[in-house]
Design a protein around this motif. Structure first.
Motif, PDB file in Angstrom:
ATOM      1  N   LYS A 168       0.835  -1.197   0.000  1.00 54.15           N
ATOM      2  CA  LYS A 168       0.000   0.000   0.000  1.00 54.15           C
ATOM      3  C   LYS A 168       0.870   1.247   0.000  1.00 54.15           C
ATOM      4  O   LYS A 168       2.085   1.177   0.253  1.00 54.15           O
ATOM      5  N   ILE A 169       0.254   2.381  -0.288  1.00 55.94           N
ATOM      6  CA  ILE A 169       0.930   3.669  -0.157  1.00 55.94           C
ATOM      7  C   ILE A 169       1.338   3.862   1.304  1.00 55.94           C
ATOM      8  O   ILE A 169       0.558   3.620   2.214  1.00 55.94           O
ATOM      9  N   TYR A 170       2.594   4.285   1.511  1.00 54.24           N
ATOM     10  CA  TYR A 170       3.057   4.493   2.872  1.00 54.24           C
ATOM     11  C   TYR A 170       2.957   5.981   3.231  1.00 54.24           C
ATOM     12  O   TYR A 170       3.033   6.852   2.368  1.00 54.24           O
ATOM     13  N   SER A 171       2.807   6.254   4.517  1.00 52.77           N
ATOM     14  CA  SER A 171       2.614   7.618   4.997  1.00 52.77           C
ATOM     15  C   SER A 171       3.829   8.494   4.714  1.00 52.77           C
ATOM     16  O   SER A 171       4.939   8.223   5.190  1.00 52.77           O
ATOM     17  N   ILE A 172       3.614   9.557   3.944  1.00 50.31           N
ATOM     18  CA  ILE A 172       4.683  10.510   3.674  1.00 50.31           C
ATOM     19  C   ILE A 172       5.123  11.198   4.959  1.00 50.31           C
ATOM     20  O   ILE A 172       6.316  11.390   5.205  1.00 50.31           O
ATOM     21  N   GLU A 173       4.159  11.546   5.807  1.00 46.75           N
ATOM     22  CA  GLU A 173       4.479  12.205   7.074  1.00 46.75           C
ATOM     23  C   GLU A 173       5.402  11.336   7.928  1.00 46.75           C
ATOM     24  O   GLU A 173       6.352  11.826   8.552  1.00 46.75           O
ATOM     25  N   LYS A 174       5.104  10.032   7.972  1.00 42.57           N
ATOM     26  CA  LYS A 174       5.917   9.112   8.772  1.00 42.57           C
ATOM     27  C   LYS A 174       7.335   9.023   8.236  1.00 42.57           C
ATOM     28  O   LYS A 174       8.307   9.016   9.005  1.00 42.57           O
ATOM     29  N   LEU A 175       7.495   8.982   6.924  1.00 39.68           N
ATOM     30  CA  LEU A 175       8.831   8.885   6.331  1.00 39.68           C
ATOM     31  C   LEU A 175       9.631  10.167   6.566  1.00 39.68           C
ATOM     32  O   LEU A 175      10.842  10.111   6.796  1.00 39.68           O
ATOM     33  N   VAL A 176       8.976  11.316   6.530  1.00 35.77           N
ATOM     34  CA  VAL A 176       9.669  12.575   6.834  1.00 35.77           C
ATOM     35  C   VAL A 176      10.108  12.581   8.295  1.00 35.77           C
ATOM     36  O   VAL A 176      11.230  12.995   8.621  1.00 35.77           O
ATOM     37  N   GLU A 177       9.251  12.119   9.163  1.00 37.11           N
ATOM     38  CA  GLU A 177       9.594  12.030  10.590  1.00 37.11           C
ATOM     39  C   GLU A 177      10.809  11.139  10.806  1.00 37.11           C
ATOM     40  O   GLU A 177      11.708  11.461  11.584  1.00 37.11           O
ATOM     41  N   ILE A 178      10.856  10.013  10.096  1.00 42.06           N
ATOM     42  CA  ILE A 178      11.993   9.096  10.216  1.00 42.06           C
ATOM     43  C   ILE A 178      13.256   9.720   9.635  1.00 42.06           C
ATOM     44  O   ILE A 178      14.355   9.564  10.182  1.00 42.06           O
ATOM     45  N   ALA A 179      13.127  10.450   8.518  1.00 46.08           N
ATOM     46  CA  ALA A 179      14.289  11.113   7.920  1.00 46.08           C
ATOM     47  C   ALA A 179      14.923  12.084   8.901  1.00 46.08           C
ATOM     48  O   ALA A 179      16.152  12.199   8.996  1.00 46.08           O
ATOM     49  N   ASP A 180      14.106  12.785   9.670  1.00 49.45           N
ATOM     50  CA  ASP A 180      14.616  13.755  10.634  1.00 49.45           C
ATOM     51  C   ASP A 180      15.410  13.094  11.759  1.00 49.45           C
ATOM     52  O   ASP A 180      16.200  13.763  12.439  1.00 49.45           O
ATOM     53  N   LEU A 181      15.210  11.774  11.968  1.00 45.65           N
ATOM     54  CA  LEU A 181      15.978  11.061  12.992  1.00 45.65           C
ATOM     55  C   LEU A 181      17.465  11.006  12.647  1.00 45.65           C
ATOM     56  O   LEU A 181      18.302  10.855  13.533  1.00 45.65           O
ATOM     57  N   GLY A 182      17.776  11.114  11.352  1.00 45.39           N
ATOM     58  CA  GLY A 182      19.168  11.076  10.926  1.00 45.39           C
ATOM     59  C   GLY A 182      19.804  12.443  10.834  1.00 45.39           C
ATOM     60  O   GLY A 182      20.928  12.580  10.348  1.00 45.39           O
ATOM     61  N   ALA A 183      19.117  13.464  11.308  1.00 48.54           N
ATOM     62  CA  ALA A 183      19.611  14.834  11.196  1.00 48.54           C
ATOM     63  C   ALA A 183      20.264  15.288  12.490  1.00 48.54           C
ATOM     64  O   ALA A 183      19.890  14.853  13.578  1.00 48.54           O
ATOM     65  N   SER A 184      21.230  16.196  12.363  1.00 44.64           N
ATOM     66  CA  SER A 184      21.666  16.917  13.554  1.00 44.64           C
ATOM     67  C   SER A 184      20.527  17.818  14.021  1.00 44.64           C
ATOM     68  O   SER A 184      20.270  17.954  15.216  1.00 44.64           O
ATOM     69  N   THR A 185      19.832  18.423  13.064  1.00 45.01           N
ATOM     70  CA  THR A 185      18.557  19.097  13.308  1.00 45.01           C
ATOM     71  C   THR A 185      17.707  18.975  12.047  1.00 45.01           C
ATOM     72  O   THR A 185      18.249  18.887  10.942  1.00 45.01           O
ATOM     73  N   PRO A 186      16.384  19.014  12.198  1.00 46.10           N
ATOM     74  CA  PRO A 186      15.528  19.097  11.019  1.00 46.10           C
ATOM     75  C   PRO A 186      15.694  20.450  10.329  1.00 46.10           C
ATOM     76  O   PRO A 186      16.261  21.391  10.883  1.00 46.10           O
ATOM     77  N   ILE A 187      15.156  20.545   9.124  1.00 48.78           N
ATOM     78  CA  ILE A 187      15.091  21.798   8.385  1.00 48.78           C
ATOM     79  C   ILE A 187      13.703  22.410   8.566  1.00 48.78           C
ATOM     80  O   ILE A 187      12.690  21.706   8.503  1.00 48.78           O
ATOM     81  N   TYR A 188      13.668  23.715   8.798  1.00 43.12           N
ATOM     82  CA  TYR A 188      12.410  24.446   8.951  1.00 43.12           C
ATOM     83  C   TYR A 188      12.363  25.578   7.932  1.00 43.12           C
ATOM     84  O   TYR A 188      13.403  26.083   7.495  1.00 43.12           O
TER      85      TYR A 188
END
Length: 254
Positions: A168-188
């Motif tokens: 199925k289509i996976y949640s874009i929001e969830k994948l962005v949240e997971i991507a931010d786990l690999g950041a020193s900080t997220p981008i705003y």
């Protein structure tokens, strides 16, 4: 009128994919519970029997005429219609679009949208398989630079690319949240001075090599039990080097 496409092929070789690509089409996607209008770019294809000379290109576009919202139901409908209209065993679809995530600044709590490159890649044979792709900007700070420098450390924007496979289509929001786990900080998009101070100090306290970042993201994806496969890459757009750095992890790769 004569149907040239249905003539017998002179060379009897089956074609794995034949169709159209780079078709621009307006529609809406649902992210964070809201419908967002966007402009998508479609690649669409089917397989072609070795006996048949050509497919019918107009029928690909006909499958999109009534599609207003890109979601699981409409994705399945497009793929099923392609198989039926073109009398094929398999159908394929790739749709690329820009989605927006509303992010909240850490201190001022101001909200603004961050644009995310997204794609759904799907195929339908006997079963449906869907890959969801996102490309997420993040910020990383170099652990080595922090360790050896008297003052500060170099940091830079990095790009996290995640592709996951499921039924199925996976949640874009969830994948962005997971991507931010690999950041020193997220981008705003929107930061006030109090936020800039916080983000700068947070990055300094959370240095990340691309190797660290891709492993943190891979670990988070490993803990999800509804994925068949994933691939993660992190590319650091280096600020003090004349090259970029990257790392990649793929599930079940050797």
């Amino acid at each position: 009128m004569k149907d040239v496409q249905n003539e017998l092929a002179k060379v009897k070789l089956p074609i794995k994919k034949v169709g159209i690509n780079k078709l621009v089409w307006p529609l809406s996607v649902k992210i964070q519970g809201d419908l967002q209008p966007t402009v998508a770019k479609f690649d669409m294809a089917v397989d072609l029997d070795k006996e048949i000379r050509g497919t019918h290109m107009s029928r690909f576009i006909e499958t999109l005429k009534d599609i207003k919202i890109l979601e699981q139901k409409s994705l399945e409908k497009i793929l099923s219609d392609l198989k039926t209209r073109l009398k094929s065993k398999k159908s394929y679809l790739k749709v690329q679009f820009t989605g927006f995530i509303n992010k909240t600044a850490p201190k001022s709590k101001k909200q603004a949208l961050v644009d995310i490159e997204c794609a759904y890649i799907a195929n339908l044979g006997k079963n449906l398989k869907v890959n969801t792709f996102v490309k997420v900007p993040v910020n990383t700070l170099c652990p080595c630079s922090k360790e050896i420098s008297k003052y500060g450390a170099h940091n830079q924007r990095a790009i996290v690319s995640i592709e996951v496979s499921s039924d199925k289509i996976y949640s874009i929001e969830k994948l962005v949240e997971i991507a931010d786990l690999g950041a020193s900080t997220p981008i705003y998009s929107l930061l006030k001075r109090v936020d800039e101070q916080y983000v700068t100090e947070q990055a300094y306290e959370n240095p990340m090599f691309v190797e660290d970042a891709v492993r943190e993201i891979g670990l988070a994806l490993e803990q999800l039990n509804d994925l068949d496969w994933y691939r993660v890459s992190v590319e650091s757009i280096e600020s003090i080097h004349n090259h970029n750095a990257f790392a990649c992890i793929e599930k079940n790769s050797k």
